[in-house]
Design a protein around this motif. Structure first.
Motif, PDB file in Angstrom:
ATOM      1  N   THR B 357      30.590  55.718  47.425  1.00 56.52           N
ATOM      2  CA  THR B 357      31.585  54.641  47.327  1.00 56.52           C
ATOM      3  C   THR B 357      32.947  55.132  46.833  1.00 56.52           C
ATOM      4  O   THR B 357      33.746  54.344  46.332  1.00 56.52           O
ATOM      5  CB  THR B 357      31.056  53.535  46.391  1.00 56.52           C
ATOM      6  N   GLY B 358      33.212  56.433  47.024  1.00 54.72           N
ATOM      7  CA  GLY B 358      34.502  56.965  46.585  1.00 54.72           C
ATOM      8  C   GLY B 358      35.663  56.582  47.489  1.00 54.72           C
ATOM      9  O   GLY B 358      36.817  56.666  47.083  1.00 54.72           O
ATOM     10  N   ALA B 359      35.372  56.162  48.712  1.00 52.79           N
ATOM     11  CA  ALA B 359      36.444  55.831  49.668  1.00 52.79           C
ATOM     12  C   ALA B 359      36.436  54.351  50.001  1.00 52.79           C
ATOM     13  O   ALA B 359      35.378  53.728  50.103  1.00 52.79           O
ATOM     14  CB  ALA B 359      36.260  56.637  50.957  1.00 52.79           C
ATOM     15  N   TYR B 360      37.632  53.793  50.190  1.00 54.48           N
ATOM     16  CA  TYR B 360      37.784  52.419  50.676  1.00 54.48           C
ATOM     17  C   TYR B 360      37.041  51.408  49.809  1.00 54.48           C
ATOM     18  O   TYR B 360      36.316  50.544  50.316  1.00 54.48           O
ATOM     19  CB  TYR B 360      37.341  52.322  52.146  1.00 54.48           C
ATOM     20  N   THR B 361      37.184  51.545  48.506  1.00 53.44           N
ATOM     21  CA  THR B 361      36.578  50.564  47.600  1.00 53.44           C
ATOM     22  C   THR B 361      37.631  50.000  46.634  1.00 53.44           C
ATOM     23  O   THR B 361      37.861  48.804  46.610  1.00 53.44           O
ATOM     24  CB  THR B 361      35.398  51.170  46.818  1.00 53.44           C
ATOM     25  N   THR B 362      38.308  50.884  45.874  1.00 54.31           N
ATOM     26  CA  THR B 362      39.191  50.372  44.817  1.00 54.31           C
ATOM     27  C   THR B 362      40.332  49.520  45.344  1.00 54.31           C
ATOM     28  O   THR B 362      40.480  48.355  44.953  1.00 54.31           O
ATOM     29  CB  THR B 362      39.813  51.513  43.987  1.00 54.31           C
ATOM     30  N   THR B 363      41.156  50.067  46.222  1.00 56.02           N
ATOM     31  CA  THR B 363      42.352  49.333  46.622  1.00 56.02           C
ATOM     32  C   THR B 363      42.055  48.198  47.597  1.00 56.02           C
ATOM     33  O   THR B 363      42.902  47.350  47.849  1.00 56.02           O
ATOM     34  CB  THR B 363      43.396  50.270  47.258  1.00 56.02           C
ATOM     35  N   TYR B 364      40.855  48.183  48.146  1.00 54.42           N
ATOM     36  CA  TYR B 364      40.399  47.080  48.994  1.00 54.42           C
ATOM     37  C   TYR B 364      40.083  45.838  48.147  1.00 54.42           C
ATOM     38  O   TYR B 364      39.972  44.737  48.666  1.00 54.42           O
ATOM     39  CB  TYR B 364      39.075  47.486  49.646  1.00 54.42           C
ATOM     40  N   SER B 365      39.865  46.009  46.853  1.00 56.91           N
ATOM     41  CA  SER B 365      39.480  44.881  45.991  1.00 56.91           C
ATOM     42  C   SER B 365      40.522  43.791  46.035  1.00 56.91           C
ATOM     43  O   SER B 365      41.718  44.062  46.024  1.00 56.91           O
ATOM     44  CB  SER B 365      39.392  45.333  44.534  1.00 56.91           C
ATOM     45  N   SER B 366      40.092  42.549  46.018  1.00 59.33           N
ATOM     46  CA  SER B 366      41.061  41.461  45.932  1.00 59.33           C
ATOM     47  C   SER B 366      41.575  41.371  44.497  1.00 59.33           C
ATOM     48  O   SER B 366      40.911  41.800  43.550  1.00 59.33           O
ATOM     49  CB  SER B 366      40.445  40.151  46.387  1.00 59.33           C
ATOM     50  N   ILE B 367      42.775  40.813  44.358  1.00 53.47           N
ATOM     51  CA  ILE B 367      43.417  40.846  43.040  1.00 53.47           C
ATOM     52  C   ILE B 367      42.660  40.014  42.023  1.00 53.47           C
ATOM     53  O   ILE B 367      42.544  40.373  40.876  1.00 53.47           O
ATOM     54  CB  ILE B 367      44.902  40.396  43.061  1.00 53.47           C
ATOM     55  N   CYS B 368      42.127  38.872  42.433  1.00 52.25           N
ATOM     56  CA  CYS B 368      41.477  38.017  41.445  1.00 52.25           C
ATOM     57  C   CYS B 368      40.659  36.946  42.133  1.00 52.25           C
ATOM     58  O   CYS B 368      40.592  35.819  41.667  1.00 52.25           O
ATOM     59  CB  CYS B 368      42.553  37.381  40.551  1.00 52.25           C
ATOM     60  N   PHE B 369      40.025  37.261  43.254  1.00 53.93           N
ATOM     61  CA  PHE B 369      39.331  36.234  44.000  1.00 53.93           C
ATOM     62  C   PHE B 369      38.185  35.643  43.181  1.00 53.93           C
ATOM     63  O   PHE B 369      37.368  36.379  42.635  1.00 53.93           O
ATOM     64  CB  PHE B 369      38.808  36.797  45.324  1.00 53.93           C
ATOM     65  N   ASN B 370      38.154  34.317  43.081  1.00 54.46           N
ATOM     66  CA  ASN B 370      37.135  33.625  42.265  1.00 54.46           C
ATOM     67  C   ASN B 370      37.267  33.970  40.787  1.00 54.46           C
ATOM     68  O   ASN B 370      36.345  33.769  40.014  1.00 54.46           O
ATOM     69  CB  ASN B 370      35.717  33.977  42.716  1.00 54.46           C
ATOM     70  N   GLY B 371      38.395  34.536  40.404  1.00 52.43           N
ATOM     71  CA  GLY B 371      38.567  34.915  39.000  1.00 52.43           C
ATOM     72  C   GLY B 371      37.989  36.272  38.661  1.00 52.43           C
ATOM     73  O   GLY B 371      38.078  36.710  37.510  1.00 52.43           O
ATOM     74  N   PHE B 372      37.380  36.941  39.630  1.00 53.43           N
ATOM     75  CA  PHE B 372      36.788  38.252  39.338  1.00 53.43           C
ATOM     76  C   PHE B 372      37.846  39.348  39.354  1.00 53.43           C
ATOM     77  O   PHE B 372      38.679  39.404  40.264  1.00 53.43           O
ATOM     78  CB  PHE B 372      35.677  38.584  40.338  1.00 53.43           C
ATOM     79  N   ALA B 373      37.800  40.232  38.381  1.00 54.14           N
ATOM     80  CA  ALA B 373      38.763  41.331  38.296  1.00 54.14           C
ATOM     81  C   ALA B 373      38.512  42.326  39.424  1.00 54.14           C
ATOM     82  O   ALA B 373      37.391  42.433  39.932  1.00 54.14           O
ATOM     83  CB  ALA B 373      38.625  42.020  36.950  1.00 54.14           C
ATOM     84  N   PRO B 374      39.545  43.059  39.811  1.00 52.08           N
ATOM     85  CA  PRO B 374      39.332  44.134  40.796  1.00 52.08           C
ATOM     86  C   PRO B 374      38.383  45.194  40.226  1.00 52.08           C
ATOM     87  O   PRO B 374      38.181  45.275  39.012  1.00 52.08           O
ATOM     88  CB  PRO B 374      40.737  44.719  40.981  1.00 52.08           C
ATOM     89  N   LEU B 375      37.812  45.983  41.097  1.00 51.50           N
ATOM     90  CA  LEU B 375      36.882  47.032  40.692  1.00 51.50           C
ATOM     91  C   LEU B 375      37.542  47.996  39.703  1.00 51.50           C
ATOM     92  O   LEU B 375      38.618  48.527  39.964  1.00 51.50           O
ATOM     93  CB  LEU B 375      36.436  47.804  41.945  1.00 51.50           C
TER      94      LEU B 375
END
Lengths: 380, 380
Positions: B357-375
């Motif tokens: 999971t080193g690629a295409y995971t961190t910056t793909y995270s949504s900013i705050c969807f459902n209140g959840f923090a990005p990875l």
């Protein structure tokens, strides 16, 4: 497009701040929507689905208008409290919760929780003793443009057991919830779910447990390309189904509008970055915008939500386009299966207006995918 | 799972900081991967695809090792410069660029740009006079687990015209690029694209323009559930195809690995939030994690990337599961079409390790969807 949004965008352009896509949400429209819900369902409490758009100004306005809040996480509970909602107006509506998050919600005063299985009931009994729980049941999402999967809810025949389990563990078995599918264009879809809910009420009553509440969920549509029935049509259909299945013992009811509350209040201004063809004889143009699936338009996944796109060249002859986002990701294509028709005179650098984008756009944005900033948002 | 990652996660747990999902990237693995690419393709320059994982530590390490950088936007160019890369080691590889972004890149010293149509060539001629351009061509993505759409590139027969247009406008018609599809498991897929590239070289040569470079793109796979060929196998297949189509006039070549450079360097630790069944007689369990499509695992879209998931109960008897994320969004389901097998003894609250999971995971995270923090992400 409201006059206020038009004025805001004009000022932004004059100040030279129109450097990337932005969403503008008009609070007047949110206010109108809230009042339409309150009027269409006068005996129903409105729990705004915070996830649709958690902008502080939207939450504060709704708190002032008397709305309650349906939340998905502890941060959403905290945002609702910060906006002025008291804890008795907050529901922790996610059926999937860490036990420590339930505990934190309980500490913050929340007493209303969603469940759909016995394991979740047990967490709540430990972390939020005495709280009210409602059990979500699966229901047919037919007619919805964003149909729900089987992710949330249990089979209706399992719900009585889940609620009885809650009762035995000292919780208040409070009611039943369901969701007829987001952007549900058929007001009669509540009928079948209410029939299941009434059966659960009767079964629990036979076991000596009196349920009190039906959570009618969300699903209320916003206008995209097609017209949708007015909120009052939904109100009438729901009231009729409630009477049919509950007779003169109509329970307390709540609704959880999200898209229906803020969708049509927002408009995104974006820019055409490139228009090209893949070969000389291609009949379809590719139109690339500076917004795509990863910086605001995630709901175009599988081309489910088809936003109206307005251009200054509207009225000119049109031709078929594939519309895509600006990132280097191949799945960042918005509309391809069913090509979108845009004016042939549309030019690189033109602005386009994407309507109905007040819900499920801002917080869906990725933090920095491909280096692109999240969608900028203004609430006016 | 490397010893260093294991040690990091153990320390995090002891300190009680393991409150949400996190990615840990081991720089030693990135270093090994870079060296494997450099060794497998000794005459090819490596342009790391920054979008795969733009963590500053990853970029700095690669800059030190001598890597060049393939960027998708001005912010990615700035990140690469900040990491120590000189501007002559940066390619603006996105075929979709605003003219003002091309100008900004040119001001920052970037002289290498991707194009796939005449309109983009004209922007570059105006905003980056004299720069080198390479034309991306469409190619068959067969064999790729994340096949590319038609979004990038033009038909090969159009490329000569695009490059000649660049030449006429004072740009350096520098070469051809293609991409055989991400997570491409068949090393022979470069052959067809190189055949097209060689034909474009010949056609331009007949028009008096000597192309110099072939950009072989990315596509190099990382190991998920299935084994993949080693990088040296790709190197050999590519060299063989180059020789076949270019004879003894092999051009300058570059590759753009992203997933292949960082994918196997990262591991996500997540937590089981809930395990449930939808009805009493359901044979499939639903396993809900605290990570889903919106906070890191976007590449499970359409179940394309199937990550290995390790648990402490591995070795116990397994049963079929649907795996879903924690959000209130119905599409936040990771694996359902083809159920995933996990140990029956897996419990709520258990940690799971999601590999590759080193690629295409961190910056793909949504900013705050459902209140959840990005990875959350750690580079060690």
């Amino acid at each position: 497009m409201t006059d206020r949004i038009q004025e805001f965008l004009r000022a932004r352009r004059l100040e030279g701040r129109d450097n990337g896509p932005c969403l503008v949400v008009d609070l007047d429209v949110v206010r109108d929507n809230y009042r339409a819900f309150a009027k269409a369902l006068p005996d129903t409490r409105v729990f705004y689905a915070v996830k649709a758009n958690p902008a502080p100004q939207v939450l504060s306005l709704l708190a002032k208008l008397g709305s309650c809040f349906d939340t998905a996480s502890v941060p959403e509970i905290e945002m609702s409290l910060a906006a002025g909602a008291s804890s008795d107006r907050i529901s922790f509506g996610n059926t999937i919760k860490k036990e420590r998050d339930i505990q934190r919600a309980f500490e913050l005063g929340v007493r209303l929780f969603a469940v759909d299985c016995e394991a979740e009931v047990e967490k709540i009994a430990r972390a939020a003793p005495g709280a009210k729980v409602f059990c979500r049941i699966l229901c047919d999402g037919e007619g919805a443009e964003w149909p729900l999967s089987r992710k949330f809810g249990c089979a209706p025949e399992m719900a009585a057991g889940v609620l009885e389990h809650a009762h035995r563990l000292g919780l208040v078995a409070y009611g039943v919830s369901f969701h007829v599918g987001s952007q549900q264009r058929n007001p009669r879809m509540w009928d079948g779910a209410l029939k299941s809910a009434a059966a659960i009420f009767r079964e629990l009553s036979e076991r000596g447990i009196q349920l009190q509440m039906v959570n009618l969920g969300g699903g209320f549509p916003t206008k995209y390309l097609n017209d949708v029935p007015a909120v009052k049509t939904y109100g009438a259909a729901i009231f009729s189904a409630l009477s049919k299945h509950f007779g003169n013992r109509i329970p307390e009811t709540i609704i959880e509008p999200g898209r229906g509350m803020v969708g049509n209040a927002g408009l995104i201004e974006a820019e055409v970055v490139l228009i090209s063809k893949k070969s000389q004889d291609d009949s379809v143009r590719w139109v690339y915008l500076d917004i795509g699936k990863f910086n605001g338009l995630a709901e175009t996944t599988d081309e489910m939500i088809r936003y109206p796109i307005r251009t200054r060249a509207d009225g000119d002859a049109t031709g078929p386009c594939v519309i895509a986002g600006p990132s280097c990701d191949s799945i960042d294509v918005l509309y391809e299966k069913a090509p979108y028709h845009l004016p042939i005179s549309l030019e690189i650098g033109s602005k386009v207006l994407i309507e109905g984008t007040g819900a499920y756009t801002t917080t869906y944005s990725s933090i920095c995918f491909n280096g692109f900033a999240p969608l900028e948002s203004f609430v006016i």
